[in-house]
Design an enzyme around this catalytic site. Structure first.
Site, mmCIF file in Angstrom:
data_model
loop_
_atom_site.group_PDB
_atom_site.id
_atom_site.type_symbol
_atom_site.label_atom_id
_atom_site.label_comp_id
_atom_site.label_asym_id
_atom_site.label_seq_id
_atom_site.Cartn_x
_atom_site.Cartn_y
_atom_site.Cartn_z
ATOM 1 N N GLY A 57 0.765 -1.260 0.000
ATOM 2 C CA GLY A 57 0.000 0.000 0.000
ATOM 3 C C GLY A 57 0.785 1.293 0.000
ATOM 4 N N GLU A 111 4.391 3.894 6.108
ATOM 5 C CA GLU A 111 3.117 3.163 5.982
ATOM 6 C C GLU A 111 2.097 4.014 5.233
ATOM 7 O OE1 GLU A 111 1.444 0.579 6.128
ATOM 8 O OE2 GLU A 111 1.738 -0.636 7.921
ATOM 9 N N ASP A 112 1.205 3.363 4.503
ATOM 10 C CA ASP A 112 0.103 4.080 3.850
ATOM 11 C C ASP A 112 -0.946 4.489 4.880
ATOM 12 O OD1 ASP A 112 -0.556 1.445 4.385
ATOM 13 O OD2 ASP A 112 -1.491 1.046 2.457
ATOM 14 N N ASP A 115 -4.426 1.494 10.965
ATOM 15 C CA ASP A 115 -5.807 1.258 11.375
ATOM 16 C C ASP A 115 -5.779 0.795 12.842
ATOM 17 O OD1 ASP A 115 -8.499 0.724 11.329
ATOM 18 O OD2 ASP A 115 -8.369 -1.046 10.066
ATOM 19 N N LYS A 143 -6.144 6.173 11.526
ATOM 20 C CA LYS A 143 -7.519 6.089 12.029
ATOM 21 C C LYS A 143 -7.474 6.012 13.557
ATOM 22 C CE LYS A 143 -9.335 3.463 8.056
ATOM 23 N NZ LYS A 143 -9.822 2.134 7.640
ATOM 24 N N PHE A 164 -13.576 2.775 5.507
ATOM 25 C CA PHE A 164 -12.695 2.202 4.489
ATOM 26 C C PHE A 164 -12.360 3.216 3.395
ATOM 27 C CE2 PHE A 164 -11.207 -0.390 1.058
ATOM 28 C CZ PHE A 164 -10.461 -1.354 1.723
ATOM 29 N N ASP A 171 -5.862 -0.463 -1.625
ATOM 30 C CA ASP A 171 -6.739 -1.242 -2.497
ATOM 31 C C ASP A 171 -8.062 -1.593 -1.838
ATOM 32 O OD1 ASP A 171 -5.444 -3.143 -0.659
ATOM 33 O OD2 ASP A 171 -6.498 -4.663 -1.843
ATOM 34 N N ARG A 177 -5.492 0.752 -6.457
ATOM 35 C CA ARG A 177 -4.197 1.261 -5.979
ATOM 36 C C ARG A 177 -3.630 2.343 -6.894
ATOM 37 N NH1 ARG A 177 -2.315 -2.122 -1.846
ATOM 38 N NH2 ARG A 177 -2.714 -4.336 -2.032
HETATM 39 P P1 IMP Z 1 -3.690 -2.342 10.839
HETATM 40 O O1 IMP Z 1 -2.726 -3.474 11.005
HETATM 41 O O2 IMP Z 1 -5.051 -2.639 11.410
HETATM 42 O O3 IMP Z 1 -3.142 -1.021 11.365
HETATM 43 O O4 IMP Z 1 -3.977 -2.185 9.330
HETATM 44 C C1 IMP Z 1 -3.019 -1.772 8.493
HETATM 45 C C2 IMP Z 1 -3.178 -2.350 7.109
HETATM 46 O O5 IMP Z 1 -4.529 -2.714 6.790
HETATM 47 C C3 IMP Z 1 -2.799 -1.264 6.153
HETATM 48 O O6 IMP Z 1 -1.409 -1.290 5.896
HETATM 49 C C4 IMP Z 1 -3.653 -1.565 4.963
HETATM 50 O O7 IMP Z 1 -3.000 -2.490 4.155
HETATM 51 C C5 IMP Z 1 -4.899 -2.191 5.535
HETATM 52 N N1 IMP Z 1 -5.987 -1.184 5.712
HETATM 53 C C6 IMP Z 1 -6.457 -0.682 6.864
HETATM 54 N N2 IMP Z 1 -7.448 0.190 6.660
HETATM 55 C C7 IMP Z 1 -7.605 0.253 5.318
HETATM 56 C C8 IMP Z 1 -8.496 1.007 4.450
HETATM 57 O O8 IMP Z 1 -9.345 1.811 4.883
HETATM 58 N N3 IMP Z 1 -8.334 0.805 3.113
HETATM 59 C C9 IMP Z 1 -7.422 -0.056 2.596
HETATM 60 N N4 IMP Z 1 -6.590 -0.779 3.363
HETATM 61 C C10 IMP Z 1 -6.675 -0.619 4.713
HETATM 62 MG MG MG Z 2 -0.379 -1.485 4.198
#
Ligand code: IMP
Ligand code: MG
Length: 188
Positions: A57, A111-112, A115, A143, A164, A171, A177
């Protein structure tokens, strides 16, 4: 078959049959990327820095951010895949694709989106064994409402609601993407 993105009306787009609304424009993203790069240039000049781009991402954000970094640095990649809803829910697999030695260097994880923070936590855990001197984290999107970890990212572009988003590297079901802007999934 090659499919064009369909745009039902100005400011919206269809990705895999779901309607997304334009949320952050290229201009807004550019301004934020420039601001973050400016801070990093100021904070880290003179340090031995390795930027660690989290695939997939973050590829687009990293490409825009890194071309604004004005000091000599190294760039490496790490691949993170989560298995949300699969056999081991909540488990993140981390594959370091780095040739660079990280020992005693400043590692900046790009990081993109953050979450829950689980991906970042897994990456930081993996990095620990490589003895970096310091680790900093950058995320274009954050977030705060869904974040479950205690340490927040050091550099954040936009804090967004726990909904989302797709585009600009992110993606939806593997698509979107390559969009230049960031879109928010419309409420069902
Ligand atoms: P985390 O581990 O819950 O912090 O999530 C991180 C990963 O989940 C990111 O690097 C993304 O790949 C994916 N992700 C989380 N939220 C979104 C979203 O809103 N859109 C797309 N990908 C997301
Ligand atoms: Mg990611």
């Amino acid at each position: 078959m090659r499919m064009k993105f369909s745009k039902p009306r100005v400011g919206s787009i269809i990705i895999e049959n779901k309607k997304f609304l334009r949320y952050l424009t290229s201009k807004q993203i550019e301004v934020e990327v420039k601001r973050i790069a400016g801070k990093i240039n100021k904070d880290m000049d003179g340090m031995q820095v390795v930027f660690l781009v989290v695939l997939t991402g973050a590829f687009m954000f990293a490409a825009d951010l890194l071309r604004r970094i004005n000091f000599q640095a190294q760039v490496s990649l790490v691949r993170a895949s989560s298995y949300k809803g699969m056999v081991t829910p909540g488990k993140v697999q981390i594959m370091m694709c780095t040739e660079e030695k990280l020992e005693n260097k400043v590692v900046v994880v790009i990081e993109d989106i953050i979450d829950t923070g689980l991906t970042l936590k897994s990456i930081l855990g993996k990095l620990e064994a490589l003895n970096p001197g310091m680790v900093k984290t950058v995320a274009l999107l954050f977030k705060p409402d869904s974040y479950k970890m205690d340490v927040e990212p050091d550099y954040v572009g936009f804090s967004i609601p726990g909904r989302f988003v797709g585009g600009y590297g992110l993606d939806y079901k593997g698509y979107g993407r390559n969009l230049a802007e960031i879109y928010l999934l419309e409420d069902a």
